[in-house]
Write an enzyme that holds these catalytic residues in place. Structure first.
Site, PDB file in Angstrom:
ATOM      1  N   MET A 110     -11.987  40.649  13.933  1.00  0.00           N
ATOM      2  CA  MET A 110     -11.959  39.411  14.422  1.00  0.00           C
ATOM      3  C   MET A 110     -11.989  38.825  13.874  1.00  0.00           C
ATOM      4  O   MET A 110     -11.790  37.761  12.354  1.00  0.00           O
ATOM      5  CB  MET A 110     -12.196  39.262  15.569  1.00  0.00           C
ATOM      6  CG  MET A 110     -11.993  40.571  16.750  1.00  0.00           C
ATOM      7  SD  MET A 110     -10.529  39.729  17.349  1.00  0.00           S
ATOM      8  CE  MET A 110     -10.919  38.278  18.073  1.00  0.00           C
ATOM      9  N   VAL A 159     -19.971  38.538  14.199  1.00  0.00           N
ATOM     10  CA  VAL A 159     -20.614  39.476  14.274  1.00  0.00           C
ATOM     11  C   VAL A 159     -20.867  40.089  15.959  1.00  0.00           C
ATOM     12  O   VAL A 159     -20.816  39.524  16.943  1.00  0.00           O
ATOM     13  CB  VAL A 159     -21.818  39.942  13.769  1.00  0.00           C
ATOM     14  CG1 VAL A 159     -21.523  39.771  11.790  1.00  0.00           C
ATOM     15  CG2 VAL A 159     -23.287  38.586  14.363  1.00  0.00           C
ATOM     16  N   SER A 204     -10.043  33.313  22.025  1.00  0.00           N
ATOM     17  CA  SER A 204      -9.546  35.008  23.230  1.00  0.00           C
ATOM     18  C   SER A 204      -8.461  34.607  22.241  1.00  0.00           C
ATOM     19  O   SER A 204      -7.362  33.779  22.003  1.00  0.00           O
ATOM     20  CB  SER A 204      -9.533  34.114  24.115  1.00  0.00           C
ATOM     21  OG  SER A 204      -8.823  35.371  24.996  1.00  0.00           O
ATOM     22  N   GLY A 205      -7.719  35.639  22.487  1.00  0.00           N
ATOM     23  CA  GLY A 205      -6.240  36.451  21.845  1.00  0.00           C
ATOM     24  C   GLY A 205      -6.488  37.441  21.284  1.00  0.00           C
ATOM     25  O   GLY A 205      -5.203  37.805  20.638  1.00  0.00           O
ATOM     26  N   LYS A 252     -15.540  30.636  27.738  1.00  0.00           N
ATOM     27  CA  LYS A 252     -14.538  32.219  27.431  1.00  0.00           C
ATOM     28  C   LYS A 252     -15.274  33.177  28.210  1.00  0.00           C
ATOM     29  O   LYS A 252     -14.831  33.921  28.891  1.00  0.00           O
ATOM     30  CB  LYS A 252     -15.853  32.256  25.710  1.00  0.00           C
ATOM     31  CG  LYS A 252     -15.083  34.061  25.465  1.00  0.00           C
ATOM     32  CD  LYS A 252     -13.360  33.487  25.279  1.00  0.00           C
ATOM     33  CE  LYS A 252     -12.245  35.293  25.091  1.00  0.00           C
ATOM     34  NZ  LYS A 252     -13.277  36.094  24.993  1.00  0.00           N
ATOM     35  N   HIS A 259     -13.243  32.660  31.484  1.00  0.00           N
ATOM     36  CA  HIS A 259     -12.410  33.110  31.242  1.00  0.00           C
ATOM     37  C   HIS A 259     -11.846  34.638  31.071  1.00  0.00           C
ATOM     38  O   HIS A 259     -11.020  34.902  31.626  1.00  0.00           O
ATOM     39  CB  HIS A 259     -11.728  33.097  29.634  1.00  0.00           C
ATOM     40  CG  HIS A 259      -9.949  33.538  28.660  1.00  0.00           C
ATOM     41  ND1 HIS A 259     -10.993  34.630  28.513  1.00  0.00           N
ATOM     42  CD2 HIS A 259      -9.054  33.115  28.494  1.00  0.00           C
ATOM     43  CE1 HIS A 259      -9.647  35.280  27.897  1.00  0.00           C
ATOM     44  NE2 HIS A 259      -8.280  34.228  28.655  1.00  0.00           N
ATOM     45  N   ASN A 260     -12.439  35.611  30.467  1.00  0.00           N
ATOM     46  CA  ASN A 260     -12.802  37.488  30.447  1.00  0.00           C
ATOM     47  C   ASN A 260     -13.275  37.334  31.830  1.00  0.00           C
ATOM     48  O   ASN A 260     -12.070  38.664  32.077  1.00  0.00           O
ATOM     49  CB  ASN A 260     -14.113  37.517  29.745  1.00  0.00           C
ATOM     50  CG  ASN A 260     -13.522  37.180  27.938  1.00  0.00           C
ATOM     51  OD1 ASN A 260     -12.486  36.314  27.555  1.00  0.00           O
ATOM     52  ND2 ASN A 260     -13.904  38.153  27.744  1.00  0.00           N
ATOM     53  N   GLU A 272      -9.325  37.407  33.468  1.00  0.00           N
ATOM     54  CA  GLU A 272      -8.806  38.194  32.819  1.00  0.00           C
ATOM     55  C   GLU A 272      -9.108  39.581  33.172  1.00  0.00           C
ATOM     56  O   GLU A 272      -7.840  40.575  33.695  1.00  0.00           O
ATOM     57  CB  GLU A 272      -8.982  38.592  31.530  1.00  0.00           C
ATOM     58  CG  GLU A 272      -8.749  39.745  30.473  1.00  0.00           C
ATOM     59  CD  GLU A 272      -9.200  39.778  29.260  1.00  0.00           C
ATOM     60  OE1 GLU A 272      -9.429  38.120  28.497  1.00  0.00           O
ATOM     61  OE2 GLU A 272     -10.188  40.955  28.620  1.00  0.00           O
ATOM     62  N   ARG A 315     -13.872  48.364  38.038  1.00  0.00           N
ATOM     63  CA  ARG A 315     -14.382  49.122  36.219  1.00  0.00           C
ATOM     64  C   ARG A 315     -15.363  50.594  36.727  1.00  0.00           C
ATOM     65  O   ARG A 315     -15.159  51.121  35.448  1.00  0.00           O
ATOM     66  CB  ARG A 315     -14.240  48.067  34.811  1.00  0.00           C
ATOM     67  CG  ARG A 315     -13.220  47.678  34.738  1.00  0.00           C
ATOM     68  CD  ARG A 315     -13.262  47.385  33.038  1.00  0.00           C
ATOM     69  NE  ARG A 315     -12.465  46.663  33.342  1.00  0.00           N
ATOM     70  CZ  ARG A 315     -11.550  45.552  32.321  1.00  0.00           C
ATOM     71  NH1 ARG A 315     -12.681  45.551  30.597  1.00  0.00           N
ATOM     72  NH2 ARG A 315     -11.272  44.582  31.879  1.00  0.00           N
TER      73      ARG A 315
HETATM   74  C1  6PG Z   1     -10.114  37.792  24.541  1.00  0.00           C
HETATM   75  C2  6PG Z   1     -10.474  38.869  25.466  1.00  0.00           C
HETATM   76  C3  6PG Z   1     -11.719  39.760  24.529  1.00  0.00           C
HETATM   77  C4  6PG Z   1     -12.487  41.239  25.093  1.00  0.00           C
HETATM   78  C5  6PG Z   1     -13.635  41.326  25.850  1.00  0.00           C
HETATM   79  C6  6PG Z   1     -13.206  42.058  27.373  1.00  0.00           C
HETATM   80  O1  6PG Z   1     -10.374  36.714  24.854  1.00  0.00           O
HETATM   81  O2  6PG Z   1      -9.569  38.162  23.183  1.00  0.00           O
HETATM   82  O3  6PG Z   1     -11.115  38.866  26.349  1.00  0.00           O
HETATM   83  O4  6PG Z   1     -12.228  38.633  24.224  1.00  0.00           O
HETATM   84  O5  6PG Z   1     -10.838  42.066  25.373  1.00  0.00           O
HETATM   85  O6  6PG Z   1     -14.153  41.402  24.469  1.00  0.00           O
HETATM   86  O7  6PG Z   1     -13.740  43.290  26.999  1.00  0.00           O
HETATM   87  P1  6PG Z   1     -13.644  44.720  27.567  1.00  0.00           P
HETATM   88  O8  6PG Z   1     -12.530  44.073  28.736  1.00  0.00           O
HETATM   89  O9  6PG Z   1     -14.681  45.647  26.976  1.00  0.00           O
HETATM   90  O10 6PG Z   1     -15.651  43.907  28.713  1.00  0.00           O
END
Ligand code: 6PG
Length: 470
Positions: A14, A76, A130-131, A184, A187-188, A191, A289
């Site tokens: 990253m 990091v 993110s991305g 963020k 967001h995750n 996701e 998960r």
């Molecule tokens: C993003 C992703 C990225 C990563 C996460 C989730 O927005 O680019 O969310 O941050 O995929 O770390 O990871 P895990 O599925 O391992 O929790």
């Protein structure tokens, strides 16, 4: 003092991609990595962009290479390594300089770090990026938290490197201290729910309908041209169409069904509960998960519990049912995410702008989708009772598509096919669509065993029931 506009520490995937993105946008960037051999290797592989990279062997070299006020991105691993890097950099910096954490930090850590560095006269920005790899290199969605005046110093760089939605940068300063990392995190969380819901549809098509990965992939590809258009549906179609080069089998069939998680999904759920909310669709995805990780137990369970034969009477499911169910469930997951963001905004005094958050998620990030443009418009217009599920457009879609969600959940349940995120979405919807629920009896129970008191429908609080003791 050098001329680099910005510095970057941490040349993992990253960090490298972010540095190249910054360089490509015309900014000189000083780069450093704890294992120093990576620095020269990175710069020598950077091609034409190498002349915008300033390799810095030591943290002091890095600091010396950057123009004032200095801004240094750290990319990091979240947690201890971030604190360790800050500890090295902070003493080398001057008042007014800035450290930017671009990793997936827990926002509580970001708040702590911001306060500690403020004490030392330094600025701290918590920046959610993110991305994935490609986003970092060619345009991520960037969620910024910290002082507005600190962001102003790096805003041109952040907007230049970010994804654009019809020219509008998918980057914004969202609020003080941990706001960017909190957004963020949510967001995750969304996701996680989005991915789980796609997986639930895949499971129904595979296990209940016996469809092949290629066939399911083609269906997803088709859905990606409609209201479900999104990066996650698109990549799911591509994943399902891929073959294993070694065996020729569908790639997905040779992948062990055991998923990892780094923490952001779990943090979303923890924060929701702490704030008296429940992002139940996200919780379902995090749980799924965790259960996936218990592979050995599930294999044992298949033998021990065998006998959960399907119960007759399941409705037949058309592809359109699944499409509508996914649409409804996905809206509900996003709605829970936005409700959580609103609760946190009030708790931490961030004044989060939901419209802007939806806007910067339209491109670059993992949950980018056509739907987010409509969500941004709905938030801009004002959400009735603060609820996305009540917004014109979304409420109509939900009223139209929840019958399909019911059929899908019913059919899955009768077939023993787990659909935790779909079930959670439906339960939330059904709770929110009726004014009278069932916690009257819970209030009575609480009063019975603990004299907790209750409100009466005809007025007044702290009433007690006629429960006889003993
Ligand atoms: C993003 C992703 C990225 C990563 C996460 C989730 O927005 O680019 O969310 O941050 O995929 O770390 O990871 P895990 O599925 O391992 O929790």
């Amino acid at each position: 003092m050098g001329n680099a506009r910005i510095g970057l520490v941490g040349l993992g995937v990253m960090g490298r991609n972010l540095a190249l993105n910054i360089a490509e946008n015309g900014f000189d960037v000083a780069v450093h990595n704890r294992s120093t051999e990576k620095i020269a290797e990175f710069v020598s592989n950077a091609g034409d962009l190498a002349n915008r990279l300033v390799p810095s062997e030591t943290p002091q070299d890095l600091v010396n290479a950057i123009s004032s006020p200095r801004a240094i991105i750290i990319m990091v691993q979240a947690g201890g390594p971030v604190d360790a890097t800050i500890e090295i950099l902070a003493p080398l910096l001057d008042k007014g300089d800035m450290i930017i954490d671009a990793g997936n930090a827990n926002f509580h850590d970001t708040r702590r770090r911001e306060a500690a560095l403020r004490e030392q006269g330094l600025s701290f920005i918590g920046m959610g990026v993110s991305g994935g790899e490609e986003g970092a290199r060619f345009g991520p969605s960037v969620m910024v938290g910290g002082k507005g005046e600190s962001y102003a110093v790096i805003r041109d760089i952040v907007e230049a490197i970010s994804a654009k939605y019809q020219g509008d940068p998918c980057a914004a300063h969202l609020g003080a201290d941990g706001a960017g990392h909190f957004v963020k995190t949510v967001h995750n969380g969304i996701e996680y729910a989005d991915m789980q819901m796609i997986a639930e549809v895949y499971g129904i098509l595979r296990d209940m309908q016996g469809r092949t990965p290629a066939d399911i992939g083609a269906l997803f590809e088709h859905w990606n041209t409609g209201p479900l258009q999104s990066y996650l549906v698109e990549i799911s179609a591509r994943v399902l169409g891929a073959s294993d080069p070694e065996t020729g089998r569908p790639m997905v069939d040779v992948i062990v069904d055991r998923a990892g998680q780094k923490g952001t999904g779990r943090w979303t759920v923890i924060e929701a509960l702490t704030l008296g909310q429940s992002a139940s669709t996200i919780e379902a995805a995090v749980a799924a998960r965790s259960w996936s990780a218990a592979k050995d137990t599930r294999i044992a369970g298949e033998a021990i519990l065998a006998g959960s034969a399907p119960v007759a009477g399941a409705p037949a499911l058309a592809d359109d049912d699944l499409q509508a169910a996914l649409l409804a469930a996905k809206i509900i997951a996003y709605a829970q995410g936005f409700t959580l963001l609103q609760a946190a905004s009030e708790e931490y005094d961030w004044s989060l702008d939901m419209g802007r958050i939806a806007e910067i998620w339209r491109e670059g990030c993992i949950i980018r989708s056509a739907m987010l443009n409509d969500m941004a418009a709905a938030a801009r217009a004002g959400l009735p009772h603060g609820q996305l599920i009540f917004a014109p457009g979304f409420k109509d879609t939900l009223i139209k598509s929840t019958p399909a969600l019911r059929r899908v959940v019913a059919a899955a349940v009768l077939n023993g096919q787990p659909v935790p995120a779909f079930s959670a979405a439906l339960a939330y919807y059904d709770t929110m669509q009726r004014g009278r629920g069932t916690t009257d009896i819970i209030q009575a129970q609480r009063d019975f065993f603990g004299a907790h008191g209750f409100e009466r429908v005809d007025g007044g609080s702290d009433h007690h029931g006629p429960w006889a003791m003993g």
